[in-house]
Design a protein around this motif. Sequence first.
Motif, PDB file in Angstrom:
ATOM      1  N   UNK A 187       0.822  -1.205   0.000  1.00  0.00           N
ATOM      2  CA  UNK A 187       0.000   0.000   0.000  1.00  0.00           C
ATOM      3  C   UNK A 187       0.856   1.255   0.000  1.00  0.00           C
ATOM      4  N   UNK A 188       1.984   1.227   0.704  1.00  0.00           N
ATOM      5  CA  UNK A 188       2.902   2.370   0.745  1.00  0.00           C
ATOM      6  C   UNK A 188       3.496   2.626  -0.639  1.00  0.00           C
ATOM      7  N   UNK A 189       3.882   1.538  -1.327  1.00  0.00           N
ATOM      8  CA  UNK A 189       4.425   1.668  -2.693  1.00  0.00           C
ATOM      9  C   UNK A 189       3.360   2.234  -3.633  1.00  0.00           C
ATOM     10  N   UNK A 190       2.150   1.734  -3.492  1.00  0.00           N
ATOM     11  CA  UNK A 190       1.054   2.201  -4.332  1.00  0.00           C
ATOM     12  C   UNK A 190       0.783   3.686  -4.084  1.00  0.00           C
ATOM     13  N   UNK A 191       0.810   4.108  -2.830  1.00  0.00           N
ATOM     14  CA  UNK A 191       0.566   5.504  -2.476  1.00  0.00           C
ATOM     15  C   UNK A 191       1.637   6.410  -3.063  1.00  0.00           C
ATOM     16  N   UNK A 192       2.914   5.997  -2.970  1.00  0.00           N
ATOM     17  CA  UNK A 192       4.015   6.794  -3.535  1.00  0.00           C
ATOM     18  C   UNK A 192       3.823   6.978  -5.037  1.00  0.00           C
ATOM     19  N   UNK A 193       3.466   5.893  -5.713  1.00  0.00           N
ATOM     20  CA  UNK A 193       3.274   5.957  -7.163  1.00  0.00           C
ATOM     21  C   UNK A 193       2.142   6.913  -7.529  1.00  0.00           C
ATOM     22  N   UNK A 194       1.011   6.780  -6.851  1.00  0.00           N
ATOM     23  CA  UNK A 194      -0.146   7.626  -7.155  1.00  0.00           C
ATOM     24  C   UNK A 194       0.126   9.097  -6.863  1.00  0.00           C
ATOM     25  N   UNK A 195       0.831   9.386  -5.764  1.00  0.00           N
ATOM     26  CA  UNK A 195       1.150  10.774  -5.424  1.00  0.00           C
ATOM     27  C   UNK A 195       2.080  11.393  -6.461  1.00  0.00           C
ATOM     28  N   UNK A 196       3.047  10.603  -6.947  1.00  0.00           N
ATOM     29  CA  UNK A 196       3.946  11.090  -7.999  1.00  0.00           C
ATOM     30  C   UNK A 196       3.154  11.411  -9.262  1.00  0.00           C
ATOM     31  N   UNK A 197       2.232  10.506  -9.650  1.00  0.00           N
ATOM     32  CA  UNK A 197       1.444  10.716 -10.855  1.00  0.00           C
ATOM     33  C   UNK A 197       0.550  11.943 -10.726  1.00  0.00           C
ATOM     34  N   UNK A 315       0.866   9.757 -23.224  1.00  0.00           N
ATOM     35  CA  UNK A 315       1.448   8.413 -23.331  1.00  0.00           C
ATOM     36  C   UNK A 315       1.320   7.634 -22.027  1.00  0.00           C
ATOM     37  N   UNK A 316       1.172   8.348 -20.924  1.00  0.00           N
ATOM     38  CA  UNK A 316       1.139   7.693 -19.607  1.00  0.00           C
ATOM     39  C   UNK A 316      -0.262   7.605 -19.009  1.00  0.00           C
ATOM     40  N   UNK A 317      -1.101   8.617 -19.296  1.00  0.00           N
ATOM     41  CA  UNK A 317      -2.348   8.695 -18.526  1.00  0.00           C
ATOM     42  C   UNK A 317      -3.636   8.776 -19.348  1.00  0.00           C
ATOM     43  N   UNK A 318      -3.563   8.881 -20.664  1.00  0.00           N
ATOM     44  CA  UNK A 318      -4.804   8.941 -21.440  1.00  0.00           C
ATOM     45  C   UNK A 318      -4.574   9.461 -22.843  1.00  0.00           C
ATOM     46  N   UNK A 319      -5.570   9.265 -23.701  1.00  0.00           N
ATOM     47  CA  UNK A 319      -5.443   9.648 -25.100  1.00  0.00           C
ATOM     48  C   UNK A 319      -5.791  11.116 -25.362  1.00  0.00           C
ATOM     49  N   UNK A 320      -6.358  11.792 -24.363  1.00  0.00           N
ATOM     50  CA  UNK A 320      -6.723  13.205 -24.524  1.00  0.00           C
ATOM     51  C   UNK A 320      -6.568  13.908 -23.176  1.00  0.00           C
ATOM     52  N   UNK A 321      -6.646  15.239 -23.204  1.00  0.00           N
ATOM     53  CA  UNK A 321      -6.558  16.016 -21.956  1.00  0.00           C
ATOM     54  C   UNK A 321      -7.704  15.634 -21.026  1.00  0.00           C
ATOM     55  N   UNK A 322      -8.905  15.402 -21.619  1.00  0.00           N
ATOM     56  CA  UNK A 322     -10.064  15.028 -20.801  1.00  0.00           C
ATOM     57  C   UNK A 322      -9.810  13.704 -20.067  1.00  0.00           C
ATOM     58  N   UNK A 323      -9.225  12.723 -20.774  1.00  0.00           N
ATOM     59  CA  UNK A 323      -8.928  11.428 -20.149  1.00  0.00           C
ATOM     60  C   UNK A 323      -7.881  11.577 -19.043  1.00  0.00           C
ATOM     61  N   UNK A 324      -6.897  12.441 -19.262  1.00  0.00           N
ATOM     62  CA  UNK A 324      -5.860  12.666 -18.242  1.00  0.00           C
ATOM     63  C   UNK A 324      -6.475  13.278 -16.991  1.00  0.00           C
ATOM     64  N   UNK A 325      -7.368  14.277 -17.184  1.00  0.00           N
ATOM     65  CA  UNK A 325      -8.016  14.915 -16.043  1.00  0.00           C
ATOM     66  C   UNK A 325      -8.933  13.938 -15.310  1.00  0.00           C
ATOM     67  N   UNK A 326      -9.606  13.057 -16.068  1.00  0.00           N
ATOM     68  CA  UNK A 326     -10.453  12.024 -15.441  1.00  0.00           C
ATOM     69  C   UNK A 326      -9.604  11.071 -14.610  1.00  0.00           C
ATOM     70  N   UNK A 327      -8.453  10.662 -15.163  1.00  0.00           N
ATOM     71  CA  UNK A 327      -7.550   9.776 -14.429  1.00  0.00           C
ATOM     72  C   UNK A 327      -7.027  10.466 -13.163  1.00  0.00           C
ATOM     73  N   UNK A 328      -6.755  11.758 -13.282  1.00  0.00           N
ATOM     74  CA  UNK A 328      -6.267  12.528 -12.132  1.00  0.00           C
ATOM     75  C   UNK A 328      -7.286  12.503 -10.991  1.00  0.00           C
ATOM     76  N   UNK A 329      -8.562  12.708 -11.352  1.00  0.00           N
ATOM     77  CA  UNK A 329      -9.619  12.683 -10.324  1.00  0.00           C
ATOM     78  C   UNK A 329      -9.736  11.297  -9.699  1.00  0.00           C
ATOM     79  N   UNK A 330      -9.564  10.283 -10.524  1.00  0.00           N
ATOM     80  CA  UNK A 330      -9.671   8.901 -10.039  1.00  0.00           C
ATOM     81  C   UNK A 330      -8.577   8.576  -9.023  1.00  0.00           C
ATOM     82  N   UNK A 331      -7.324   8.916  -9.357  1.00  0.00           N
ATOM     83  CA  UNK A 331      -6.228   8.571  -8.439  1.00  0.00           C
ATOM     84  C   UNK A 331      -6.253   9.462  -7.198  1.00  0.00           C
TER      85      UNK A 331
END
Length: 566
Positions: A187-197, A315-331
């Motif tokens: 869980x600590x590793x997962x948290x570090x990854x999500x916070x970085x993203x 390349x890392x979080x989505x195919x469009x700005x909208x998808x990136x922002x959606x992923x941001x809200x999710x994490x």
Amino acid sequence: MLAELSIKNFAIIESLTVSFEKGLTVLTGETGAGKSIIIDAIHLLAGARGSSEFVRYGEKRAELEGLFLLDDEKHPVYTKCEDFGIDVSDGMIVLRRDLSSSGKSICRINGKLVTIAILREIGQYLVDIHGQHDNQELMNEENHLTLLDQYGGKKVKQALGEYVEIYKSFDLLRKKITQLSENEQEMAHRLDLLQFQLEEIESADLQPKEDELLQEEKTQISNYEKIYESLQNSYNSLHGEHKGLDWVGHAMSNLEDVGLINTTLKELSETISNAYYLLEDLSYQVRNELEALEFDPERLNFVESRLNEINHLKRKYGQSVEEILTYSAKIEDEIDTIQNRDSHLHKLQKELDSVLQDLTIEANNVTSIRKNFAKVLIDEIHRELKELYMEKTTFDVNFAKKRTSTNDLKYSPAGIDEVEFYLSTNPGEPLKPLSKTASGGELSRIMLAMKSIFSQHQGITSIIFDEVDTGVSGRVAQAIAEKIYRVSNGSQVLCITHLPQVAAMADTHLYIAKETNTGRTKTSVKPLAEEEKIKEIGRMIAGVEVTELSKEHAKELLALAHSSKG
């Protein structure tokens, strides 16, 4: 139904095309003539395992092809074909399989190349083959729950559908709890990854549709010279002495003078006047665009740099700005969940307990409906067995609850029930699982009794019986013949038989023969006319030599069969 079967270079068959009709078709002939080879060919078309041994000696490959016709537009095979991208038109499905002498196999459905696994999955909805020694579907306890649900029809389907809707929520909550209950280090590793993203995305300060707007701006700046030249030439073409507007103005002045004389000329004058003022307004817009146009190489560098930054995030979080922002809200939500794990676990567990109560109610409802249909099924199978002279046989549907390793109830998409068919063939003997009870002629009759019931609910287009009547005679043989015929009222039935009683019940009688020509053996198939049926059934009664008495007996069997059908 199976309408046509084409076989080439398969075992002892050189080339053979057989057309099949609805109802009951029997295949008879001398032992070794190739009856079972035809069934083997259908079995391979339905996805059974093949080998190079099936290829006729001296040939490079065997070719098998079967045409199936579908009467029911809601047949489940349509959905399966759609899932695999197979086009089905005019209610026709063509299965084709080529076996090479090297052991390779090529499968096609309606011309589309498919794997053997897909061929098998489609084939199971079209053909149901029962052989004397096969591991029958009915003998496999894993299929018993499905068979009972098919027998229950719409009522079971509706209750199970209501259960599944709640089960989806239950399963999702269970997975979330499992995920949150992982060890601290993970869980600590997962948290570090999500916070970085999240930090990487937030630092970019993305705006909705920013990538589209920047790309549009880049295109404009990159084409500055072309745009400037086009605007300049357009403006120069309209403004100035002897230019576009000047000549349109001359035309407008000349027509104004004569417009008062003639109504038609007045309309022309007004139209040209409107065109003049419209062109004049457009020329001002072109001039404004020209004056506002500027080339800023620094701005181009900024736009390109910004687009590169956005593309890196894409390349890392989505195919469009909208998808990136959606992923941001999710994490962001997931980070909050991990940081407040204990409170979230408590909340999820409370939700799970609530959903579990509803799920248990629906699961018990499904069980209750299944048990009601099981009682009806038991009575119906007892009636079928009685008609097959097995009135002392007892059939039962055994229910048990699925359990986990800790003995808790195990919920699955199919409910909480484990169902197995039990049987006792003799009075005083305890009920035992079906797979461990029956054998020989008993097994054939039990299977036929069940098949006569379940075939009405399974939607299989063609049912094939391969010598399932072995080991019976007399009144039992006649009962089996009538039972097979009854199954054919709901599905096409192909039956290899050595019983004259079954042959007499046939709607279509095919005679399989083999002959040797130029040192090679060939198999042929011939539909029998009425007189030929009498002769063949007489041969089945008498054995080698057909006598007048055996012919008379054959006529009696055919008359009895005709009466039974009526």
